[in-house]
Design a protein around this motif. Sequence first.
Motif, short mmCIF file in Angstrom:
data_model
loop_
_atom_site.label_atom_id
_atom_site.label_comp_id
_atom_site.label_asym_id
_atom_site.label_seq_id
_atom_site.Cartn_x
_atom_site.Cartn_y
_atom_site.Cartn_z
N PRO A 114 0.82 -1.21 0.00
CA PRO A 114 0.00 0.00 0.00
C PRO A 114 0.86 1.27 0.00
O PRO A 114 1.97 1.28 0.53
CB PRO A 114 -0.80 -0.12 1.31
CG PRO A 114 -0.81 -1.57 1.60
CD PRO A 114 0.50 -2.11 1.11
N ALA A 171 -10.95 -0.66 -0.62
CA ALA A 171 -10.08 -0.03 -1.63
C ALA A 171 -8.92 -0.94 -2.00
O ALA A 171 -8.56 -1.06 -3.19
CB ALA A 171 -9.56 1.30 -1.10
N LEU A 172 -8.31 -1.60 -1.01
CA LEU A 172 -7.21 -2.51 -1.29
C LEU A 172 -7.67 -3.69 -2.15
O LEU A 172 -6.98 -4.11 -3.09
CB LEU A 172 -6.61 -3.03 0.02
CG LEU A 172 -5.76 -2.05 0.81
CD1 LEU A 172 -5.36 -2.67 2.14
CD2 LEU A 172 -4.52 -1.66 0.02
N LYS A 202 -8.33 -2.54 -5.70
CA LYS A 202 -7.06 -2.30 -6.38
C LYS A 202 -6.43 -3.63 -6.79
O LYS A 202 -5.92 -3.77 -7.92
CB LYS A 202 -6.12 -1.53 -5.47
CG LYS A 202 -4.77 -1.20 -6.11
CD LYS A 202 -3.92 -0.36 -5.18
CE LYS A 202 -2.61 0.02 -5.83
NZ LYS A 202 -1.78 0.88 -4.93
N ARG A 203 -6.47 -4.60 -5.91
CA ARG A 203 -5.90 -5.92 -6.21
C ARG A 203 -6.63 -6.57 -7.39
O ARG A 203 -6.02 -7.29 -8.18
CB ARG A 203 -5.98 -6.81 -4.98
CG ARG A 203 -5.62 -8.27 -5.25
CD ARG A 203 -5.40 -9.03 -3.97
NE ARG A 203 -4.17 -8.61 -3.32
CZ ARG A 203 -3.54 -9.30 -2.36
NH1 ARG A 203 -4.04 -10.45 -1.95
NH2 ARG A 203 -2.44 -8.87 -1.82
N VAL A 241 -9.60 5.45 2.21
CA VAL A 241 -9.50 4.96 0.85
C VAL A 241 -8.24 5.46 0.18
O VAL A 241 -7.50 4.71 -0.48
CB VAL A 241 -10.76 5.37 0.05
CG1 VAL A 241 -10.59 5.11 -1.44
CG2 VAL A 241 -11.98 4.63 0.60
N ALA A 263 -4.94 4.02 1.94
CA ALA A 263 -4.77 2.58 1.79
C ALA A 263 -4.38 2.19 0.37
O ALA A 263 -3.55 1.30 0.17
CB ALA A 263 -6.04 1.85 2.19
N SER A 264 -4.98 2.85 -0.62
CA SER A 264 -4.82 2.38 -1.99
C SER A 264 -4.06 3.33 -2.90
O SER A 264 -3.52 2.90 -3.93
CB SER A 264 -6.20 2.13 -2.62
OG SER A 264 -6.85 3.36 -2.87
N SER A 265 -4.07 4.61 -2.60
CA SER A 265 -3.52 5.68 -3.45
C SER A 265 -4.30 5.85 -4.74
O SER A 265 -3.94 6.69 -5.57
CB SER A 265 -2.05 5.43 -3.79
OG SER A 265 -1.91 4.56 -4.91
N LEU A 266 -5.37 5.10 -4.97
CA LEU A 266 -6.13 5.23 -6.20
C LEU A 266 -6.95 6.52 -6.18
O LEU A 266 -7.48 6.92 -5.15
CB LEU A 266 -7.07 4.04 -6.38
CG LEU A 266 -6.42 2.68 -6.60
CD1 LEU A 266 -7.50 1.61 -6.78
CD2 LEU A 266 -5.48 2.69 -7.79
#
Length: 306
Positions: A2, A39-40, A43-44, A81, A84-87
């Motif tokens: 992350p 979020a993780l 993303k995965r 969010v 955790a994800s940077s998205l």
Amino acid sequence: MPYVIGDDLPDIPAGQRFRALLDRPGILRMPGAHTGMAALLAKRAGFEALYVSGAAMSANMGLPDLGMITVEDVCWHVRQVSRASSLPALVDGDTGYGEALNVMNMVRSFEDAGAAAVQLEDQLLPKKCGHLNDKKLADPHDFAAKIAAARRARKHLYIIARTDAAASEGMDGAVGRAKLFMEAGADAIFPEALNTAEMFREFARRMPGVKLLANMTEFGRTPFFTDQEFEAMGYAMVIWPVSHLRVANRAMEELYAAINRDGGTQGMVDRMQTRAQLYDAIGYHEYEALDSTLVRTVIPEGMPQR
């Protein structure tokens, strides 16, 4: 791992990264994710942007989606969010939490929390889910003033104006409002609760050159369409706002029923994410490696025998 530690953090503001995704060919797909864990997992699964739903945040707090949550409630979710994800995440801003000055405060707060984009809707409080009856609409010029205020306050936040007018004012009303909102400074338009493919296509035909967002929510007024079908209709973005929450809530209901029925969780273990899978998803060992005083954790495998 992350994006939480210095060199791993993105240097480009979230709003600019969101625009870059929209500049690419193809529709931008955004599943709902209102927690860091969601979020993780999204993303995965390969998604590059997320949607933070007001309905999901409200339900997460045990509240109905009637405009009851605050800017700070939303920022608490957005920070999870984003960290955790940077998205880049599109965030539901409901009606803006007040008038023009409140909207400007919301924009500054959302950007500080890490949001990439905001969606504002032309309803009056108490607002409702766009797929319900008896929605009360704001005067279009009053709502346009909110869009202009958001535009003035933003540094990089992408602004999407949602109109709920199709249900009560028809396509002419919805298109007229959308054009006014674009003139006020919106970057894109979200026509809510369209209920046929022809309605989606007509709206896109009448808004040439405008980025449009489609909402694929379950149990509403819109039939099931795929991302590719929305793209063919002329839409640049699609969200699945509450799908993840519906699935998780059903799973929790079944778990609690099983504990009450069976006296324990033994019948549900094969439905669970294992400890190893959870630790892998959150990067547990990567965090441990950042601190040389920590001994690498040994994860128990399976369940011990009695």
